[in-house]
Design a protein around this motif. Structure first.
Motif: not given
Ligand code: ZN
Length: 220
Positions: A148, A194-195, A97, A150
């Motif tokens: 997310e 993503h966390e 990530h 990207y």
């Molecule tokens: Zn992230």
């Protein structure tokens, strides 16, 4: 096989959602995913002395898994030098990530590793090299929501192989799973994770990371 999972362990301290999804932190969660009969896993974080990546640890690591985001600049250059040297000597590296902007990934790529970004979208991943060991048992396509965005352009050198492509509901696309070789070391970059999203709980994502660790393990 000996794997070290490195996590900056920062979001865990400021956002309770991370520990709810990933008890003990991303490092502990990923270690529990990878740990099995023939894979021994240790974890290391930014809080540890020398970021937990001492000469002894690196010498005893076949594959290093890297998660970082908000504290890339807190990793001392001396540590980056040592990790780079270990990769060139054959240690495998799996960058997850937001690790795309880590010092170690940028160093090994030699480019900015910049990409397009948008929050809170739906991603569909396509396995475009189903015969690659990293894709073993992974579905032809699967959805991560939310994840997310990207997007391309992703400023990386031409990968050895692109194994997964990501499509996002804004129409963007991304080389979501790429391999590289630097010296004797094998490197795999994988975009989900993503966390505050559940992506690391996804069965396909877990399979990819497990496969990647086995693929990146140096041949002795
Ligand atoms: Zn992230």
């Amino acid at each position: 096989m000996k794997v070290t999972v490195w996590n900056e362990n920062c979001h865990e301290k400021s956002d309770p959602r991370v520990l709810e999804l990933y008890p003990g932190g991303l490092h502990a969660y990923l270690a529990s995913v990878l740990e099995c009969d023939d894979i021994e896993v240790r974890t290391a974080t930014l809080d540890d002395e020398e970021c937990g990546l001492t000469d002894e640890v690196l010498a005893d690591t076949d594959v290093l898994v890297w998660w970082g985001h908000m504290a890339h600049d807190k990793v001392p250059d001396a540590i980056v030098d040592k990790v780079q040297k270990a990769v060139l000597s054959g240690m495998g590296l799996i960058v997850l990530h937001s690790g795309h902007h880590s010092k170690i990934f940028r160093r090994l790529m030699g480019t900015t590793c910049n990409l397009k970004w948008r929050d809170d979208t739906k991603e569909r991943i396509w396995t475009i090299k189903p015969n690659h060991p990293i894709a073993a048992g992974v579905d032809e396509t699967f959805v991560l929501e939310p994840e997310e965005m990207y997007g391309e352009g992703f400023d990386i050198p031409e990968p050895d192989e692109v194994i997964f492509l990501g499509w996002f509901n804004g129409g963007e696309v991304f080389r979501s799973g790429c391999t590289f070789t630097r010296g004797h070391g094998r490197i795999f970059y994988f975009q989900p994770g993503h966390e505050t999203n559940k992506s690391f709980q996804n069965e396909n994502v877990q399979k990819v990371i497990k496969n990647a660790v086995r693929w990146a393990c140096p041949v002795k």
